[in-house]
Design an enzyme around this catalytic site. Sequence first.
Site, PDB file in Angstrom:
ATOM      1  N   HIS A 119      -1.036  -6.919   4.927  1.00 49.25           N
ATOM      2  CA  HIS A 119      -0.216  -7.900   5.643  1.00 49.25           C
ATOM      3  C   HIS A 119      -0.130  -7.436   7.100  1.00 49.25           C
ATOM      4  O   HIS A 119      -0.155  -6.237   7.365  1.00 49.25           O
ATOM      5  CB  HIS A 119       1.170  -7.911   5.003  1.00 49.25           C
ATOM      6  CG  HIS A 119       2.115  -8.942   5.520  1.00 49.25           C
ATOM      7  ND1 HIS A 119       2.778  -8.812   6.716  1.00 49.25           N
ATOM      8  CD2 HIS A 119       2.526 -10.129   4.997  1.00 49.25           C
ATOM      9  CE1 HIS A 119       3.563  -9.861   6.912  1.00 49.25           C
ATOM     10  NE2 HIS A 119       3.432 -10.680   5.874  1.00 49.25           N
ATOM     11  N   ASP A 197       3.325  -0.016   1.826  1.00 46.58           N
ATOM     12  CA  ASP A 197       4.009  -1.305   1.956  1.00 46.58           C
ATOM     13  C   ASP A 197       4.340  -1.805   0.552  1.00 46.58           C
ATOM     14  O   ASP A 197       3.452  -2.246  -0.187  1.00 46.58           O
ATOM     15  CB  ASP A 197       3.076  -2.284   2.689  1.00 46.58           C
ATOM     16  CG  ASP A 197       3.652  -3.688   2.766  1.00 46.58           C
ATOM     17  OD1 ASP A 197       4.663  -3.964   2.104  1.00 46.58           O
ATOM     18  OD2 ASP A 197       3.061  -4.511   3.494  1.00 46.58           O
ATOM     19  N   GLN A 200       5.621  -6.405  -1.849  1.00 42.34           N
ATOM     20  CA  GLN A 200       5.265  -7.242  -3.006  1.00 42.34           C
ATOM     21  C   GLN A 200       5.293  -6.438  -4.307  1.00 42.34           C
ATOM     22  O   GLN A 200       4.908  -6.969  -5.359  1.00 42.34           O
ATOM     23  CB  GLN A 200       3.876  -7.844  -2.811  1.00 42.34           C
ATOM     24  CG  GLN A 200       3.747  -8.771  -1.625  1.00 42.34           C
ATOM     25  CD  GLN A 200       4.484 -10.095  -1.820  1.00 42.34           C
ATOM     26  OE1 GLN A 200       4.822 -10.483  -2.935  1.00 42.34           O
ATOM     27  NE2 GLN A 200       4.736 -10.788  -0.728  1.00 42.34           N
ATOM     28  N   LYS A 223      12.625 -10.698  -1.027  1.00 46.78           N
ATOM     29  CA  LYS A 223      11.600 -11.015  -2.033  1.00 46.78           C
ATOM     30  C   LYS A 223      12.056 -10.618  -3.430  1.00 46.78           C
ATOM     31  O   LYS A 223      11.357 -10.847  -4.410  1.00 46.78           O
ATOM     32  CB  LYS A 223      10.289 -10.323  -1.682  1.00 46.78           C
ATOM     33  CG  LYS A 223       9.728 -10.840  -0.347  1.00 46.78           C
ATOM     34  CD  LYS A 223       8.319 -10.431  -0.103  1.00 46.78           C
ATOM     35  CE  LYS A 223       7.940 -10.571   1.345  1.00 46.78           C
ATOM     36  NZ  LYS A 223       7.424 -11.892   1.691  1.00 46.78           N
ATOM     37  N   CYS A 362      -0.393 -14.188   6.575  1.00 45.49           N
ATOM     38  CA  CYS A 362      -0.242 -13.031   7.486  1.00 45.49           C
ATOM     39  C   CYS A 362      -1.227 -11.935   7.109  1.00 45.49           C
ATOM     40  O   CYS A 362      -0.892 -10.734   7.144  1.00 45.49           O
ATOM     41  CB  CYS A 362       1.183 -12.478   7.467  1.00 45.49           C
ATOM     42  SG  CYS A 362       2.385 -13.632   8.090  1.00 45.49           S
TER      43      CYS A 362
HETATM   44  N1  PMP Z   1       4.125  -6.788   3.594  1.00 43.37           N
HETATM   45  C1  PMP Z   1       3.862  -7.678   2.640  1.00 43.37           C
HETATM   46  C2  PMP Z   1       2.833  -7.336   1.605  1.00 43.37           C
HETATM   47  C3  PMP Z   1       4.537  -8.887   2.622  1.00 43.37           C
HETATM   48  O1  PMP Z   1       4.272  -9.783   1.677  1.00 43.37           O
HETATM   49  C4  PMP Z   1       5.497  -9.158   3.619  1.00 43.37           C
HETATM   50  C5  PMP Z   1       6.245 -10.486   3.660  1.00 43.37           C
HETATM   51  N2  PMP Z   1       5.445 -11.607   3.524  1.00 43.37           N
HETATM   52  C6  PMP Z   1       5.732  -8.202   4.585  1.00 43.37           C
HETATM   53  C7  PMP Z   1       5.039  -7.021   4.547  1.00 43.37           C
HETATM   54  C8  PMP Z   1       6.730  -8.422   5.690  1.00 43.37           C
HETATM   55  O2  PMP Z   1       8.002  -8.510   5.154  1.00 43.37           O
HETATM   56  P1  PMP Z   1       9.218  -9.052   6.028  1.00 43.37           P
HETATM   57  O3  PMP Z   1       8.737 -10.300   6.687  1.00 43.37           O
HETATM   58  O4  PMP Z   1      10.285  -9.295   5.003  1.00 43.37           O
HETATM   59  O5  PMP Z   1       9.565  -7.969   6.981  1.00 43.37           O
END
Ligand code: PMP
Length: 406
Positions: A119, A197, A200, A223, A362
């Site tokens: 991401h 990270d 998920q 999430k 993203c």
């Molecule tokens: N890493 C992953 C794998 C994600 O899915 C997300 C959120 N889509 C993020 C990072 C970023 O998280 P946040 O927008 O809650 O900071």
Amino acid sequence: MLASLAPRSDFPLLAANPGMHYLDSAATSQKPAAVLNAIHEFYATANANPHRGAYALSARATDLYHDARATVARFVGVADSDCVVFTRGTTEAMNLVASSWGRANVQAGDEIVVTALEHHANFVPWQQLAIATGATLRIVELTPQQTIDLEQLRAVVTTRTKLVAITHVSNAVGAITPLAEVVHLVRARSAAVIVVDGAQAVPHLPVPFDALGIDFYAFSGHKLLAPMGIGCLIGRRALLESMPPYQFGGDMIEWVRDTECTWNVIPHKFEAGTPNAADAVGLAAAIRYLEALGMANVRAHEVALLERAEERVRALPGVTVYGPPPAQRSGVLSFSLADVHPHDLATILDQHGVCIRAGHHCAQPLMRRLGVSATARASFYVYNDERDVDALVGALEAAQRIFAAD
Ligand code: PMP
């Protein structure tokens, strides 16, 4: 008929919209009443600025905030709750590590390793750190099933590697990274710091931070049934203690003199300003809700739904499904339909009450490697049941009829 794991009636938004099939939990989850009530309760009965007052109400707010930290620590297998730093979410946690640890430890000639599965929140901070310090960014490529190529990782990690940033679970295709193998491989070749990270992963799998043997782990509350605006960075004590602060202000200092300061102990050193205590309390309520369901049950429920959905979606003509087999994925079904743009698909599905994501998720480096600009993504969670799968498949068939008629 596969029932939901959590009653839909626990979720006010879903209860108020019986025709809605919410299949976008990888973007953000719906919130149970238990979480909404915990936030309301904080403001209605305990609202004061934590750490600031000598009066009972402030002590109660402080206790609730600390209890929330202890609840997070228990949930993600951290024995020392001081190692849990509250942040706004995964993005802020990664920026914290990149700014603080990264600026203090990375220099020209060093290498930073990321993967093509990341991401942007776990890609851009490292790319920018490399640009700012003169370090080299190395990108580990993927297997044909969009899992991290461990042979490539083995080849890329060397004694020059200062940091490896890797996702636990991909948001775009759901692939689960075998972290134990990654840690073994990285430790055998380098003294690199491993940043994971978990955005998920924490909502969907049991995560034992201490046992994983990694250095930093980040996730976002929203999430996992909790509010937006609260998340965590977990780090090893020695690393967190060695790092300079990320932001400056109240709460993070010990003493302030005219020309210098000393810093508070961890985790406070990294929590400048009034904390988001109410949402931390909401996060703790979400964790208790998930613990009552049982994380092993959460995982089993998602795999069962995913297998049913995948079998039926794959049977449709012109479908490409991305990622490894369902047993190696979180509850994410990322796919495309021949000749239908994912955005058009999502719009038609919405007319059938089916909420899915369409876009690059993203994860533009990954999309480029897939040779697409976007995919359609349905993602499942505890409140989904087989009727949601039926609705998804029915709406996809309807979309195909529309596009066939064009
Ligand atoms: N890493 C992953 C794998 C994600 O899915 C997300 C959120 N889509 C993020 C990072 C970023 O998280 P946040 O927008 O809650 O900071």
